[in-house]
Design a protein around this motif. Structure first.
Motif, PDB file in Angstrom:
ATOM      1  N   PHE A 185       0.831  -1.205   0.000  1.00  0.00           N
ATOM      2  CA  PHE A 185       0.000   0.000   0.000  1.00  0.00           C
ATOM      3  C   PHE A 185       0.868   1.258   0.000  1.00  0.00           C
ATOM      4  O   PHE A 185       0.591   2.219  -0.741  1.00  0.00           O
TER       5      PHE A 185
ATOM      6  N   VAL B 102       0.969   4.343  -2.942  1.00  0.00           N
ATOM      7  CA  VAL B 102       0.820   5.769  -2.645  1.00  0.00           C
ATOM      8  C   VAL B 102       2.029   6.547  -3.122  1.00  0.00           C
ATOM      9  O   VAL B 102       1.908   7.600  -3.770  1.00  0.00           O
TER      10      VAL B 102
ATOM     11  N   GLU C  37      -8.323  -3.593   1.670  1.00  0.00           N
ATOM     12  CA  GLU C  37      -9.474  -2.759   2.021  1.00  0.00           C
ATOM     13  C   GLU C  37     -10.618  -3.599   2.597  1.00  0.00           C
ATOM     14  O   GLU C  37     -11.314  -3.164   3.525  1.00  0.00           O
TER      15      GLU C  37
ATOM     16  N   LEU D 248      -9.340   2.914   1.250  1.00  0.00           N
ATOM     17  CA  LEU D 248      -8.076   3.622   1.487  1.00  0.00           C
ATOM     18  C   LEU D 248      -7.750   4.602   0.366  1.00  0.00           C
ATOM     19  O   LEU D 248      -7.099   5.625   0.600  1.00  0.00           O
ATOM     20  N   LEU D 249      -8.181   4.283  -0.844  1.00  0.00           N
ATOM     21  CA  LEU D 249      -7.898   5.119  -2.006  1.00  0.00           C
ATOM     22  C   LEU D 249      -9.170   5.351  -2.814  1.00  0.00           C
ATOM     23  O   LEU D 249     -10.014   4.450  -2.932  1.00  0.00           O
TER      24      LEU D 249
ATOM     25  N   ARG E 247      -9.957   6.086  -6.621  1.00  0.00           N
ATOM     26  CA  ARG E 247      -9.209   5.957  -7.859  1.00  0.00           C
ATOM     27  C   ARG E 247     -10.083   6.284  -9.070  1.00  0.00           C
ATOM     28  O   ARG E 247     -11.269   5.921  -9.123  1.00  0.00           O
TER      29      ARG E 247
ATOM     30  N   GLN F 245      -5.256   8.987  -8.329  1.00  0.00           N
ATOM     31  CA  GLN F 245      -5.724   8.344  -7.105  1.00  0.00           C
ATOM     32  C   GLN F 245      -5.565   9.327  -5.954  1.00  0.00           C
ATOM     33  O   GLN F 245      -4.635  10.146  -5.930  1.00  0.00           O
TER      34      GLN F 245
ATOM     35  N   LEU G  47      -5.951   9.686  -1.592  1.00  0.00           N
ATOM     36  CA  LEU G  47      -6.114   9.000  -0.312  1.00  0.00           C
ATOM     37  C   LEU G  47      -7.387   9.444   0.385  1.00  0.00           C
ATOM     38  O   LEU G  47      -7.729  10.631   0.393  1.00  0.00           O
ATOM     39  N   THR G  48      -8.081   8.495   0.971  1.00  0.00           N
ATOM     40  CA  THR G  48      -9.195   8.847   1.847  1.00  0.00           C
ATOM     41  C   THR G  48      -8.610   9.306   3.183  1.00  0.00           C
ATOM     42  O   THR G  48      -7.394   9.195   3.424  1.00  0.00           O
TER      43      THR G  48
ATOM     44  N   GLY H 255      -7.242   6.367   4.687  1.00  0.00           N
ATOM     45  CA  GLY H 255      -6.077   5.948   3.925  1.00  0.00           C
ATOM     46  C   GLY H 255      -4.854   6.782   4.227  1.00  0.00           C
ATOM     47  O   GLY H 255      -3.731   6.264   4.286  1.00  0.00           O
ATOM     48  N   GLU H 256      -5.071   8.110   4.424  1.00  0.00           N
ATOM     49  CA  GLU H 256      -3.946   8.994   4.733  1.00  0.00           C
ATOM     50  C   GLU H 256      -3.312   8.627   6.078  1.00  0.00           C
ATOM     51  O   GLU H 256      -2.083   8.558   6.199  1.00  0.00           O
TER      52      GLU H 256
ATOM     53  N   TYR I 295      -1.532   5.319   5.726  1.00  0.00           N
ATOM     54  CA  TYR I 295      -0.291   5.484   4.970  1.00  0.00           C
ATOM     55  C   TYR I 295       0.844   5.969   5.882  1.00  0.00           C
ATOM     56  O   TYR I 295       1.970   5.464   5.817  1.00  0.00           O
TER      57      TYR I 295
END
Length: 289
Positions: free
Chosen positions: A10, A14, A41, A48-49, A51, A56, A58-59, A62-63, A66
């Motif tokens: 992942f 990113v 996910e 998380l993303l 797209r 893409q 990041l949600t 997700g951020e 990450y």
């Protein structure tokens, strides 16, 4: 794929900016990368993303995930770097056991010379004439006289020691017929009945001497003291005998006991810590005299 690998995958997606570029960097197909991302996910039950065909994003979850993936990666890199550093520069606690006689005369001088410039090494030395359990006592290296039958330890012959039957310098002259009647000073690892095989250096004829212990000591220094005081005959390593010839002498000058092998034992299988390797080499060199 385990969690750590999923997190690394992942993070790569990113940082490269797309599944295609992540696939190229990781040398995997795009379909494999997509499947693992989808599985991640699903396992987390959170997207998380976001797209599209062009980008893409990041949600919020997700951020945060990450950033935690980056922390995990940094810790893994540091752990990897630290262990490689330890294999180049010795550091940490190094526990070594050896018999009393070898510890004072051979092991300590060798280790002092080797590790005096390595401030990161902490020596923990155990002088003991018995065979301690290396795993139970958390010992990194054992120096022993005589081969060990323990198959779970790595064992290397590193030299020999020569024992000498000694008496006080002013003791009346002895021969093979008289010596067995002299009081015997036994080390605590010897039994009550002691037998020594000797070879005459001139005639090469072998002899066996049998003694019954009269006195018993638990250190080689005590044995030396009793021999010097004239209480009897006793066994001393040659390297100690040679340092005290002003006060002691060989009980039978022309007969010698066969040398005994010295071994280094450690519990490490595969890669041996550099501090242990350096210690073995130092002691091995010190036994060559």
């Amino acid at each position: 794929m385990n969690k750590l690998k999923q997190m690394t995958l992942f993070m790569t997606i990113v940082e490269t900016g797309s599944i295609t570029k992540a696939a190229e960097k990781l040398e995997l197909s795009k379909s494999v990368i997509s499947q693992h991302l989808k599985q991640l996910e699903n396992d987390l039950s959170v997207p998380l993303l976001k797209r599209t065909t062009r980008k893409q994003v990041l949600t919020t979850s997700g951020e945060r995930f990450y950033l935690q993936c980056c922390e995990m990666h940094q810790l893994a890199e540091k752990a990897w770097s630290d262990i490689l550093h330890q294999q180049q520069f010795p550091q940490g606690k190094l526990t070594i056991t050896a018999p009393h006689a070898l510890m004072n005369s051979i092991v300590i001088p060798a280790l002092s010379s080797t590790f005096k410039t390595h401030k990161g090494v902490s020596l923990n030395l155990i002088a003991h004439d018995g065979q301690l359990d290396l795993m139970q006592e958390e010992i990194d290296l054992a120096i022993r006289v005589g081969e060990s039958k323990l198959s779970n330890l790595k064992q290397k012959r590193i030299g020999t020691v020569q024992d000498v039957l000694c008496v006080a310098k002013d003791h009346p002259p002895l021969n093979l017929e008289k010596i067995e009647s002299v009081p015997y000073i036994a080390n605590h690892w010897q039994s009550k009945q002691i037998s020594h095989s000797l070879i005459n250096t001139k005639t090469k004829i072998a002899h066996r001497l049998n003694f019954t212990a009269t006195h018993q000591v638990n250190t080689v220094q005590n044995s030396l003291a009793l021999i010097e005081s004239g209480l009897g005959v006793g066994l001393l390593p040659e390297f100690i005998y040679s340092q005290h010839q002003a006060t002691i002498r060989k009980a039978v000058p022309d007969d010698e006991i066969a040398p005994s092998n010295v071994y280094a034992l450690h519990p490490f299988h595969g890669q041996t810590p550099i501090s242990v390797t350096m210690a073995i080499e130092a002691i091995e060199n010190a036994l060559v005299y």
